[in-house]
Design an enzyme around this catalytic site. Structure first.
Site, PDB file in Angstrom:
ATOM      1  CG  ASP A   1     -11.217   2.192  -7.650  1.00 16.70           C
ATOM      2  OD1 ASP A   1     -10.035   1.854  -7.769  1.00 16.70           O
ATOM      3  OD2 ASP A   1     -11.972   1.757  -6.754  1.00 16.70           O
TER       4      ASP A   1
ATOM      5  N   GLY B   1      -0.177   9.057   0.805  1.00 18.12           N
ATOM      6  CA  GLY B   1      -0.454   8.162   1.929  1.00 18.12           C
ATOM      7  C   GLY B   1       0.655   8.158   2.961  1.00 18.12           C
TER       8      GLY B   1
ATOM      9  CG  ASP C   1      -7.135  -0.428  -4.050  1.00 17.41           C
ATOM     10  OD1 ASP C   1      -8.213   0.040  -4.503  1.00 17.41           O
ATOM     11  OD2 ASP C   1      -6.391  -1.178  -4.708  1.00 17.41           O
ATOM     12  CB  SER C   2      -0.999   1.659  -3.522  1.00 17.20           C
ATOM     13  OG  SER C   2      -0.193   0.489  -3.515  1.00 17.20           O
ATOM     14  CB  THR C   3      -0.159   2.170  -8.528  1.00 15.26           C
ATOM     15  OG1 THR C   3       0.416   3.192  -7.693  1.00 15.26           O
ATOM     16  CG2 THR C   3      -1.333   2.765  -9.293  1.00 15.26           C
TER      17      THR C   3
HETATM   18  N1  SAM Z   1      -6.887  -2.111  -7.450  1.00 13.64           N
HETATM   19  C1  SAM Z   1      -5.717  -1.532  -8.112  1.00 13.64           C
HETATM   20  C2  SAM Z   1      -4.533  -2.468  -8.012  1.00 13.64           C
HETATM   21  O1  SAM Z   1      -4.620  -3.448  -7.273  1.00 13.64           O
HETATM   22  O2  SAM Z   1      -3.527  -2.216  -8.697  1.00 13.64           O
HETATM   23  C3  SAM Z   1      -5.403  -0.176  -7.528  1.00 13.64           C
HETATM   24  C4  SAM Z   1      -6.492   0.796  -7.844  1.00 13.64           C
HETATM   25  S1  SAM Z   1      -6.354   2.420  -7.266  1.00 13.64           S
HETATM   26  C5  SAM Z   1      -6.893   3.275  -8.672  1.00 13.64           C
HETATM   27  C6  SAM Z   1      -4.638   2.756  -7.117  1.00 13.64           C
HETATM   28  C7  SAM Z   1      -4.458   4.181  -6.645  1.00 13.64           C
HETATM   29  O3  SAM Z   1      -3.316   4.336  -5.815  1.00 13.64           O
HETATM   30  C8  SAM Z   1      -4.240   5.199  -7.799  1.00 13.64           C
HETATM   31  O4  SAM Z   1      -5.377   6.005  -7.934  1.00 13.64           O
HETATM   32  C9  SAM Z   1      -3.005   5.993  -7.384  1.00 13.64           C
HETATM   33  O5  SAM Z   1      -3.120   7.365  -7.691  1.00 13.64           O
HETATM   34  C10 SAM Z   1      -2.978   5.726  -5.882  1.00 13.64           C
HETATM   35  N2  SAM Z   1      -1.668   5.957  -5.240  1.00 13.64           N
HETATM   36  C11 SAM Z   1      -0.444   5.565  -5.688  1.00 13.64           C
HETATM   37  N3  SAM Z   1       0.523   5.990  -4.847  1.00 13.64           N
HETATM   38  C12 SAM Z   1      -0.108   6.645  -3.822  1.00 13.64           C
HETATM   39  C13 SAM Z   1       0.354   7.297  -2.643  1.00 13.64           C
HETATM   40  N4  SAM Z   1       1.670   7.378  -2.348  1.00 13.64           N
HETATM   41  N5  SAM Z   1      -0.561   7.855  -1.804  1.00 13.64           N
HETATM   42  C14 SAM Z   1      -1.901   7.779  -2.097  1.00 13.64           C
HETATM   43  N6  SAM Z   1      -2.403   7.203  -3.220  1.00 13.64           N
HETATM   44  C15 SAM Z   1      -1.505   6.621  -4.066  1.00 13.64           C
END
Ligand code: SAM
Length: 288
Positions: free
Chosen positions: A88, A141, A159-161
């Site tokens: 985001d 990542g 800051d991942s899911t």
């Molecule tokens: N603030 C939120 C929370 O605390 O749940 C997270 C927001 S951010 C939108 C989460 C992001 O992590 C997503 O856009 C997702 O696509 C990304 N993501 C998940 N797994 C990932 C990975 N292995 N490498 C890079 N990005 C990843």
């Protein structure tokens, strides 16, 4: 009578929040997840991934300020930052506020999240995407940390899911071992690790794994209204165990030098210093 449309969060099977929808802005099935962006009546614009609230305009500041300012000001001289996830743009925007930061590399696996955030969530990312210090990579990542050179970053912000699906690799021992290798000797890594009242296992497991590769592994807390369940835990791991003990007075001096003082709505030097003081229901999940 109009039938109001609501979006229900589906993070927990037996409990959840819902938002009354003013206007749906996007609904996309990307390679990785379902993405919905909508205008709510109560929290401004909201992004939901696979049914889980990721960010709202109304309270994103709490989370971004605490996930960024705490590690960067505790370290005190961060030049190179790695951001993982954070599609985001909110974390990137806060990192770039720190005038000492020379380079912010952001690795987000889903290009659709970035594109939709640029289109609909500009209030959160601001001008971050065009900052010359920012390098945005669409990728996994775990792949990035595997190939990054030793001691190439001062801080890593994850800051991942949650640890399901593509996010799972970011909570593994392999991931943290690589973080320890690519961080400088005074380096620190922080990560979102859920809401302990509902996701204690996420906290327990990630704290134990971080502790295998860092001198000091703990969590600090922030109250993010739309991460339902009370305090949210932010994972912390550092090679220098003193970084969590810096006084509010010293943090205030550093925040002034970094041009952060007066720009925040949740973080303060006192909130920063106090965030590592954990209530027993959270502390009991930490190893040792
Ligand atoms: N603030 C939120 C929370 O605390 O749940 C997270 C927001 S951010 C939108 C989460 C992001 O992590 C997503 O856009 C997702 O696509 C990304 N993501 C998940 N797994 C990932 C990975 N292995 N490498 C890079 N990005 C990843």
């Amino acid at each position: 009578m109009t039938t109001d449309e609501w979006i229900n969060e589906t993070l927990y099977p037996d409990w959840g929040q819902r938002f009354r929808v003013k206007r749906e802005l996007a609904r996309v099935r990307s390679k990785f997840q379902d993405i919905v962006v909508f205008e709510s009546f109560s929290h401004g614009r909201v992004m939901v991934l696979d049914g889980v609230v990721q960010i709202t305009e109304a309270d994103e500041f709490v989370y971004q300020e605490m996930l960024v300012h705490v590690p960067l000001l505790a370290h005190g001289d961060v030049r190179n930052v790695l951001i993982i996830g954070a599609g985001d743009g909110g974390v990137l925007a806060r990192v770039l506020q720190h005038c000492g930061v020379e380079r912010a590399v952001m690795v987000e696996i889903d290009g659709d999240v970035i594109a939709l955030s640029k289109q609909f969530l500009g209030s959160i990312s601001g001008s971050a995407w065009s900052d010359p210090r920012a390098e945005v990579i669409v990728g996994d990542g775990i792949a990035h940390v595997r190939q990054a050179p030793d001691a190439s970053y001062d801080a890593i912000i994850v800051d991942s899911t949650d640890p399901v699906g593509v996010g799972e690799v970011l909570f593994t021992e392999e991931f943290y071992e690589n973080c320890a290798r690519i961080l400088t000797p005074t380096g620190v890594v922080v990560n979102q690790c859920g809401v302990p009242s509902m996701q204690a296992e996420e906290l327990r497991d990630s704290a134990r794994r971080r502790g295998k590769f860092f001198a000091h592994s703990t969590v600090y807390v922030a109250a993010v209204p739309t991460y339902v369940g009370g305090l949210m835990a932010l994972g912390w791991a550092a090679k220098d165990a003193t970084l969590t003990k810096i006084s509010a007075a010293e943090i205030r001096v550093r925040a002034g030098a970094a041009s952060i003082l007066g720009t925040t709505q949740y973080w303060t030097p006192e909130i920063h210093a106090g965030a590592f003081n954990l209530p027993p229901y959270i502390a009991r999940h930490l190893p040792g």
